[in-house]
Design a protein around this motif. Structure first.
Motif, mmCIF file in Angstrom:
data_model
loop_
_atom_site.group_PDB
_atom_site.id
_atom_site.type_symbol
_atom_site.label_atom_id
_atom_site.label_comp_id
_atom_site.label_asym_id
_atom_site.label_seq_id
_atom_site.Cartn_x
_atom_site.Cartn_y
_atom_site.Cartn_z
ATOM 1 N N UNK A 153 -6.757 46.504 -13.619
ATOM 2 C CA UNK A 153 -6.940 48.144 -14.383
ATOM 3 C C UNK A 153 -6.374 48.585 -14.780
ATOM 4 N N UNK A 154 -6.509 49.444 -15.841
ATOM 5 C CA UNK A 154 -5.199 49.964 -16.499
ATOM 6 C C UNK A 154 -4.806 51.732 -15.692
ATOM 7 N N UNK A 155 -3.738 51.764 -16.463
ATOM 8 C CA UNK A 155 -3.676 53.368 -15.755
ATOM 9 C C UNK A 155 -4.628 54.016 -16.056
ATOM 10 N N UNK A 156 -4.503 54.659 -14.775
ATOM 11 C CA UNK A 156 -5.471 56.125 -15.021
ATOM 12 C C UNK A 156 -4.787 57.516 -13.640
ATOM 13 N N UNK A 157 -5.628 58.357 -15.440
ATOM 14 C CA UNK A 157 -4.368 59.392 -14.165
ATOM 15 C C UNK A 157 -4.843 60.391 -13.061
ATOM 16 N N UNK A 206 -8.917 63.498 -17.770
ATOM 17 C CA UNK A 206 -8.066 61.659 -17.882
ATOM 18 C C UNK A 206 -7.614 61.798 -19.497
ATOM 19 N N UNK A 207 -8.426 62.799 -20.000
ATOM 20 C CA UNK A 207 -7.504 62.875 -22.124
ATOM 21 C C UNK A 207 -6.239 64.043 -21.986
ATOM 22 N N UNK A 208 -6.805 65.418 -20.929
ATOM 23 C CA UNK A 208 -6.034 66.505 -21.411
ATOM 24 C C UNK A 208 -5.104 66.344 -20.317
#
Length: 465
Positions: free
Chosen positions: A101-105, A223-225
């Motif tokens: 899995x990629x990093x996810x905030x 996730x984006x900001x």
């Protein structure tokens, strides 16, 4: 005055140019990277999809850019993978590359930086915990006749609860969540919960809300900001509050298990995990019991219970299908016993209807994100190490009455159990009741897309047959 104005304008222009250049340098793509819509500085491609129906937006983009295309959420770059051939290439043929899995905030905050539960962990920790979970759940009945009997008993509880409404309208969502969750609870916690258990019903509501919010625009904004959204009010905060409540519920169950644990006779997954934590060789991989149990609790409820909701909607909207299924059930099982999995071979029409409901219900149109562990290619495009990919499962469903299965490294632990539950619950409900809505009411099929695609809230009536 004129000089001050010039200085201000110069500084503003410099800042704008700096932001544009920095955004370009940070997000420029390597040669032969998958194509995609042109991204705006800072915002990315937020204006290029419909947050209410993201899977449909991404399907339209696939028609323009092909089955492997790129998309930016703010500064987060993703590669979408569409169509049976390419999804299989990523999840099966290159399973070793796209297993992590990629990093996810969001996940980082969900799991309090513990490395994730069963769903979001990666590497050696994920391998050992998945292997442990599979062997442990099997030892407590997963895939065995004992679990089938557990489902059949739950069918009786569910039938009694529906019958208690005496033909009046009721909302099936909560009942289905409780019934399906009870199957997982018996594996994980060693017990079931009554439909009148207020504490458990509250947990199920937290769970449903968290699942919904995780797939909304608010989650994408987080996730984006992340740096900004952490400080702003909004529905995204409820998502984290809900997960905290669910974790507290599971943690309380863990503490209760520790009080009367018999290491020589584990009763369920929680007992077995506690024992494994005391194994010095394995203990460093088993430090997140409450989160792993929470993942099983969540994953073992939402998708199956939601599919049961869609089953009522489509069977009510197509009464001729409901009638034909009931005719087959009456012919094969009659009314004097509950269904078994052995009946499935003799109920081909019913089995086909169950599969078709799964297909058109489209419960999980997207999939959990994966990450490339090394440089590779997909569809002829270069995928650099560390790139996050999003397999679009619904794009791989054929226009036939079946759901495509991809036996990759992260195939659902409870896939076999979910299939057993769907078949037995649907047959058990239609064997006992005729489902319908009041005159003038119309059931919607557009759905509400979150982490899963769920129906709009609805009520039904059930007449004992």
């Amino acid at each position: 005055m004129w000089l001050d104005s010039l200085d201000f304008n110069s500084i503003a222009l410099f800042l704008v140019l700096f932001i544009l250049i920095a955004d370009y340098v940070k997000n420029r793509n390597p040669p032969n990277y998958p194509p995609g819509p042109r991204a705006l500085p800072l915002l990315g491609n937020f204006l290029d999809f419909d947050p209410k129906f993201p899977h449909l937006s991404f399907s339209k983009l696939a028609e323009i850019y092909g089955n492997v295309f790129s998309f930016r959420f703010g500064s987060a770059q993703l590669v979408f993978v569409c169509g049976y051939k390419m999804v299989k290439e990523a999840l099966v043929n290159q399973a070793d590359i796209f297993v992590d899995r990629p990093f996810s905030p969001i996940a980082d905050r969900f799991y309090s930086s513990t490395g994730g539960g069963l769903f979001m962990s990666s590497g050696e920790k994920w391998k050992k915990q998945r292997r442990f979970a599979l062997s442990t759940l099997r030892s407590f009945g997963l895939g065995k006749s004992t679990m089938e009997q557990c489902i059949r008993e739950e069918i009786e509880y569910l039938q009694e609860e529906i019958q208690s409404h005496k033909g009046e309208q009721f909302r099936p969502a909560g009942l289905f969540n409780n019934a399906v969750s009870n199957i997982t609870c018996q594996l994980v916690m060693g017990k079931r919960f009554n439909y009148s258990d207020h504490r458990f019903q509250t947990m199920l509501r937290y769970m449903a809300e968290a699942f919904h919010l995780e797939g909304t625009m608010w989650a994408q904004l987080y996730v984006s900001f992340t740096w900004l959204m952490k400080r702003l009010p909004g529905p995204h905060n409820r998502m984290f509050e809900d997960v905290v409540k669910i974790h507290e519920f599971i943690s309380e169950e863990v503490e209760n298990h520790k009080k009367d644990l018999d290491p020589s006779n584990p009763r369920d997954y929680i007992d077995s995990f506690i024992i494994e934590m005391k194994n010095q060789k394995a203990s460093r991989f088993f430090t997140n019991l409450a989160y792993c149990a929470m993942d099983l609790f969540l994953a073992g409820t939402e998708t199956t219970a939601t599919t049961l909701q869609w089953s009522l909607i489509y069977l009510i909207k197509h009464p001729e299908v409901q009638e034909k299924v009931q005719e087959e059930i009456d012919r094969v099982i009659e009314q004097n016993r509950l269904p078994t999995m052995a009946d499935r071979a003799n109920l081909p029409y019913t089995d086909a209807v169950v599969h078709e409901i799964q297909r058109i219900g489209n419960i999980v149109p997207l999939n959990g994100m994966r990450m490339a562990s090394k440089d590779t290619t997909l569809g002829g495009y270069f995928i650099p190490k560390g790139t996050g990919i999003m397999p679009m499962l619904h794009s791989a469903y054929g226009l036939i009455t079946m759901v495509v299965d991809f036996p990759g490294k992260r195939v659902c632990l409870g896939e076999g159990l979910a299939k057993m539950e769907l078949f037995l619950f649907i047959v058990g409900l239609l064997q006992k009741f005729l489902f319908y809505v009041l005159d003038g009411e119309e059931l919607r099929t557009d759905g509400v897309t979150g982490a899963t695609r769920v129906p709009h809230p609805f009520k039904v009536c059930a007449k004992v047959r």
